[in-house]
Enzyme design. Sequence first.
Site, PDB file in Angstrom:
ATOM      1  N   GLU A 146      49.875 -39.931  26.407  1.00 17.37           N
ATOM      2  CA  GLU A 146      50.423 -39.941  25.700  1.00 17.37           C
ATOM      3  C   GLU A 146      51.661 -40.062  25.874  1.00 17.37           C
ATOM      4  O   GLU A 146      52.580 -40.668  25.728  1.00 17.37           O
ATOM      5  CB  GLU A 146      49.891 -39.190  24.407  1.00 17.37           C
ATOM      6  CG  GLU A 146      48.824 -39.234  23.047  1.00 17.37           C
ATOM      7  CD  GLU A 146      48.721 -41.204  22.570  1.00 17.37           C
ATOM      8  OE1 GLU A 146      50.087 -41.541  22.355  1.00 17.37           O
ATOM      9  OE2 GLU A 146      47.305 -41.831  22.605  1.00 17.37           O
ATOM     10  N   ASP A 214      46.688 -45.125  31.712  1.00 15.74           N
ATOM     11  CA  ASP A 214      45.500 -45.075  32.176  1.00 15.74           C
ATOM     12  C   ASP A 214      45.758 -44.915  33.400  1.00 15.74           C
ATOM     13  O   ASP A 214      45.843 -42.642  33.841  1.00 15.74           O
ATOM     14  CB  ASP A 214      44.228 -45.588  31.780  1.00 15.74           C
ATOM     15  CG  ASP A 214      43.700 -45.983  30.505  1.00 15.74           C
ATOM     16  OD1 ASP A 214      44.184 -44.563  29.893  1.00 15.74           O
ATOM     17  OD2 ASP A 214      42.909 -46.841  29.999  1.00 15.74           O
TER      18      ASP A 214
END
Length: 495
Positions: A146, A214
């Site tokens: 996030e 990621d």
Amino acid sequence: MAYGRRATGELDGRWRYHSTMKFRKVIALVLLGPALALADELPDLGDVSQGALSPVQERILGERIMSQIRANAAYVDDPDINDYLNAVGYRLLSNSPDPGGPFEFFGIADNSVNAFALPGGFIGVHSGLLLSAQSESELASVLSHEISHVTQRHLARMVAAQQRAGLASMAALAVAILAARSNPDVSAAAIAAAQAGAIQSSLNFTREHEREADRIGLQIMEKSGFDVHAMPVFFERLQKATRVYETGAPAYLRTHPLTFERIADVQSRIEGVPFRQVPDSLEFHLVRARLLAFEGNPRVAVATFDDMLSGRKFTDEAAARYGLVVALLRAGDFARARKEVALLQDLRAKSPMIDALAAQTLIGGGEIEKGLATYRDGLRAHPSRRALVYGYASALLDAKRAAEAVDFLSRRLETRSPDARLYELQSRGYTALGRRLLQHRAQAEAYVLRGNLPAAIEQLQLAQRAGDGDFYQKSSVEARLKELVAIDTESRRRP
């Protein structure tokens, strides 16, 4: 507080990790309810058609959304939980591409395994995620993902591309999803009407964001000392748990497809990284126990922890005893809570969360002076922990020691960042002392920080009519009132 999660703690098809940027705002809207017409509530951000939002524009937008979230019952207004999330979040943020940006991490009472980012660095974490993560590294893998969305400006570019029309369609989709909850028969048509085509067309764009988040997230985790192997392990477990949902869901609702390709990409990136045993912090276990203790009926929660302790079915004994005390306080059993706190302290586990709970237990059992002394000891070791600050001020007010409380709060407000709850407590103290002008002025500042300018203006108007206060205080109220009226007037203007 209540955190509606199954007692078994098992994941099922309803527990899914949505992380696509557009749907994060949908999630926030769902939490807020159909009354929030976000497109109409947004401030004028100027012409954003030429590129991403500026950091200032992002923060304005994020603050506006957060003012609505904080007013919603789903917002976890718990200083222990939010302090923990911010501690982990800022540990990760310090190793991110933009370590200096303002961030705020907060909890949401929702049993889904979910986290979401909002413009301006606001990151929400569902209670279901905290309870389902099997290690602190798994939690860190989601938070780092996030954080990466924010630092890489994914959300800013998404909002800029969609502009107000996109925000309006998201509001429509939120209402459609709410309607589907109560009437599944009309859900397909309602959601399709909410610009499903536009949503599907944006998913290819945001999948690129997910892969980048990621990649950056893994780098942040490794630099922060967490186990990077936790990320694919967590994703694989979520994929297995949500397989039934994903195969039956409409394509345009697959907001975060956990594909084998994506998991394989993460695994390939960490192929050469050796496994490392990273112990979980005590507070990771304490926060999870706290969430469990607040679920459902307090007596059932007490029985759950009693069973856990008697059968030694726990990962950390201190956390299990901590959870038992929280549940006992919920149940009003202060006598037994006092005994259990003593057993907890005998374990020599050190945490400001335990200090705050011990003080709360003492005061709840009528041992006011011992409780206040426990708060003071805790504050000497951990002066910035909000549970200790709020608890100590509240205890002073409850003990009819308003002058001490006001002095303590005033010093905190002079040296720390503005805090709505501190102003609310200060207002309580001034009320007890009969100082009406200062009471209303403090309450006005609390409303400002909670995003309610009209209420803040009303409080300052009441302060003007209070009939007390010296010349300096009256002049300060008048100047602040003019300032807030000007801000409120400007925020209501439309292009």
